[in-house]
Design an enzyme around this catalytic site. Structure first.
Site, short mmCIF file in Angstrom:
data_model
loop_
_atom_site.label_atom_id
_atom_site.label_comp_id
_atom_site.label_asym_id
_atom_site.label_seq_id
_atom_site.Cartn_x
_atom_site.Cartn_y
_atom_site.Cartn_z
CB CYS A 141 55.34 0.87 -45.34
SG CYS A 141 54.70 2.53 -45.51
N1 LIG Z 1 54.12 6.21 -48.43
C1 LIG Z 1 53.19 5.40 -47.98
O1 LIG Z 1 52.56 4.69 -48.75
C2 LIG Z 1 52.85 5.29 -46.50
C3 LIG Z 1 51.74 4.54 -46.14
C4 LIG Z 1 51.40 4.46 -44.79
C5 LIG Z 1 52.18 5.08 -43.84
N2 LIG Z 1 53.29 5.78 -44.20
C6 LIG Z 1 54.02 6.45 -43.13
O2 LIG Z 1 53.78 7.83 -43.18
C7 LIG Z 1 54.95 8.57 -42.81
C8 LIG Z 1 55.34 9.54 -43.89
O3 LIG Z 1 55.65 8.81 -45.07
P1 LIG Z 1 55.67 9.45 -46.50
O4 LIG Z 1 55.71 8.32 -47.45
O5 LIG Z 1 54.63 10.49 -46.64
O6 LIG Z 1 57.11 10.18 -46.44
P2 LIG Z 1 57.66 11.28 -47.47
O7 LIG Z 1 59.15 11.22 -47.36
O8 LIG Z 1 57.00 11.14 -48.79
O9 LIG Z 1 57.16 12.63 -46.86
C9 LIG Z 1 57.60 13.17 -45.67
C10 LIG Z 1 57.63 14.67 -45.78
O10 LIG Z 1 58.02 15.19 -44.53
C11 LIG Z 1 58.91 16.25 -44.73
N3 LIG Z 1 59.68 16.42 -43.51
C12 LIG Z 1 60.75 15.73 -43.07
N4 LIG Z 1 61.13 16.18 -41.87
C13 LIG Z 1 60.27 17.16 -41.53
C14 LIG Z 1 60.14 18.00 -40.40
N5 LIG Z 1 60.97 17.90 -39.37
N6 LIG Z 1 59.13 18.88 -40.41
C15 LIG Z 1 58.29 18.98 -41.46
N7 LIG Z 1 58.37 18.22 -42.54
C16 LIG Z 1 59.34 17.32 -42.57
C17 LIG Z 1 59.71 15.86 -45.94
O11 LIG Z 1 60.29 16.98 -46.57
C18 LIG Z 1 58.63 15.20 -46.80
O12 LIG Z 1 57.98 16.13 -47.63
C19 LIG Z 1 56.00 7.51 -42.49
O13 LIG Z 1 55.97 7.23 -41.13
C20 LIG Z 1 55.51 6.29 -43.24
O14 LIG Z 1 55.97 5.09 -42.66
C21 LIG Z 1 53.63 5.92 -45.53
#
Ligand SMILES: NC(=O)c1ccc[n+]([C@@H]2O[C@H](COP(=O)([O-])OP(=O)(O)OC[C@H]3O[C@@H](n4cnc5c(N)ncnc54)[C@H](O)[C@@H]3O)[C@@H](O)[C@H]2O)c1
Length: 428
Positions: free
Chosen positions: A260
């Protein structure tokens, strides 16, 4: 009620479990078959999410995972939690969102609510995602289906942070979209914070992350300034945080990490250009924070020099590969930059991380893929000329580190209060 959650990562999985606990049937969708298989088998792939919580949700029928996106037609609502990285030119890459939109659009039933949770620039939901959904479904947002944005506020590794207790900001494409979104999240989240639009909700999340990035840059800069004056930044922050109002403590470190804070602010920078606006705070914070690994490596060279050792040929251990304590998430971790810089100066580099036993293949750090964490014992640790504490995992015994290693470069104040020898610990 049955909903679909797309993207079962650090954000999507805890959210799925929270809805499952709240009496909602969750269809988890991901393109990664390994994740889907693990979930359906009641296994976890994220360290701080226990397998038994997943198994309970799966066994009760409240959670089922699939790679079949046509199944969104079974859901009343679809929540999208896919990655939003930067491309190699450090510009927003919203292709994961648009690809998801394309995959679900043909299967959207009339009346479905689609909520985007991925952090992104204002306009993604009501322009980019809306266009893809409308084109692929022949339905109209706000008329045939509802559309909203609600940013995730996950704090991985914080045991006190419970999804249901974190207030959730929601913005709808129309007032009716907002009402639907309230009804959805109201089932699983205690406090909702409605705002006037998807854009306001998108902008809220960016403000939160930019706030962190800028404040971390501030203490990182002050670390250098106060360091030159022989004043310990950690002592100063401890004292300042006793002020009961108007101050919030941030910690310096070896640089920014995670999915992030190093990335999201640049989503705004990119979008702001379209409006002829400049994001000077964001750029400056980025500059200060990205200079930190070099500073840490320079301090390490100084520390080795004091022992009459050159960096070239010295054995240096980076302690902590995850970007923050007590998690196994190594995305954007500054530890990788430290390792690259040390290696470029001729050091023999290794790492220790109890949560990252082996470095997986990634696009950015493919040259480290397959490298294993060293094991934690006196003999191994004594073999290093210097150890850099990059991440202060609680599971590490820092007193043992002090007893075994003669040169410690501490970027996290992890050695404070321990028995150490004079000139053994170098704060950086
Ligand atoms: N990790 C955090 O602490 C956090 C906190 C707040 C916001 N975010 C935001 O949330 C979002 C997701 O982050 P995350 O940390 O969960 O990412 P992550 O990489 O842990 O998870 C994303 C998931 O999406 C899947 N994926 C990718 N492309 C896809 C598609 N086309 N269709 C379906 N699934 C798909 C991946 O296989 C993965 O399992 C990002 O925008 C991030 O900025 C993350």
């Amino acid at each position: 009620m049955k909903i679909a959650i797309v993207g079962l990562g650090y954000v999507g999985l805890p959210l799925s479990l929270q809805f499952a606990r709240s009496g909602v049937t969750v269809l988890g969708l991901d393109i990664d078959p390994a994740k889907v298989e693990a979930l359906n088998g009641g296994r976890s792939y994220i360290k701080h999410i226990p397998a038994d919580t997943i198994a309970a949700a799966v066994d009760s029928g409240a959670l089922v995972a699939s790679t079949d996106f046509s199944r969104v037609q079974e859901a009343e609502a679809v929540i999208i939690c896919v990655p939003t990285p930067l491309n190699k030119n450090r510009e927003p890459d919203i292709s994961f969102i648009t690809e998801t939109g394309k995959a679900i659009a043909p299967h959207l039933a009339k009346g479905t609510l689609v909520v985007l949770e991925s952090t992104t620039y204002p306009g993604t939901t009501d322009e980019d995602l809306r266009e893809v959904l409308e084109a692929g479904s022949s339905l109209k947002a706000g008329v045939d289906f509802h559309l909203a944005f609600s940013p995730e506020r996950e704090d991985p590794g914080n045991a006190q942070s419970k999804v249901e207790a974190i207030p959730k900001v929601i913005g709808g494409y129309t007032p009716a979209c907002l009402e639907r979104t309230k009804a959805l999240y109201g089932r699983a989240i205690k406090t909702l914070v409605p705002v006037s639009s998807c854009r306001a909700a998108e902008a809220t999340k960016l403000l939160e992350n930019i706030f962190r990035s800028v404040n971390i840059a501030l203490v990182n800069e002050l670390k250098l300034v106060y360091g030159a004056m022989d004043i310990d930044i950690w002592e100063v922050i401890q004292a300042a945080r006793t002020k009961p109002f108007g101050f919030m403590a941030f910690s310096p470190g070896p640089g920014l990490g995670g999915h992030c804070i190093p990335i999201d602010p640049f989503y705004l920078t990119w979008k702001a250009r379209e409006y002829g606006q400049h994001t000077r705070f964001i750029e400056l914070a980025g500059e200060v924070n990205t200079a930190m690994p070099q500073y840490v490596v320079n301090r390490t060279a100084e520390a080795l020099n004091a022992l009459r050792k050159p960096m070239n040929g010295s054995r240096v251990l980076v302690l902590g590969l995850a970007y923050k304590p007590n998690v196994d998430d190594d995305r954007e971790s500054p530890s990788y930059i430290l390792m690259d810089l040390l290696k470029a100066r001729g050091a023999e580099v290794a790492y220790f991380d109890p949560y990252v036993p082996v470095i997986r293949m990634t696009r950015e750090h493919s040259h480290w893929a397959g490298t294993c964490s060293v094991s934690w014992n006196r003999e191994t640790l004594q073999g290093f000329d210097a150890v850099i504490i990059a991440t202060n995992h609680q599971a590490v015994n820092y007193q043992e580190l002090a007893d075994w290693v003669s040169c410690i470069v501490d970027t996290r104040n992890a050695m404070a209060g321990l028995r150490t020898k004079p000139h053994q610990v170098w704060k950086a």
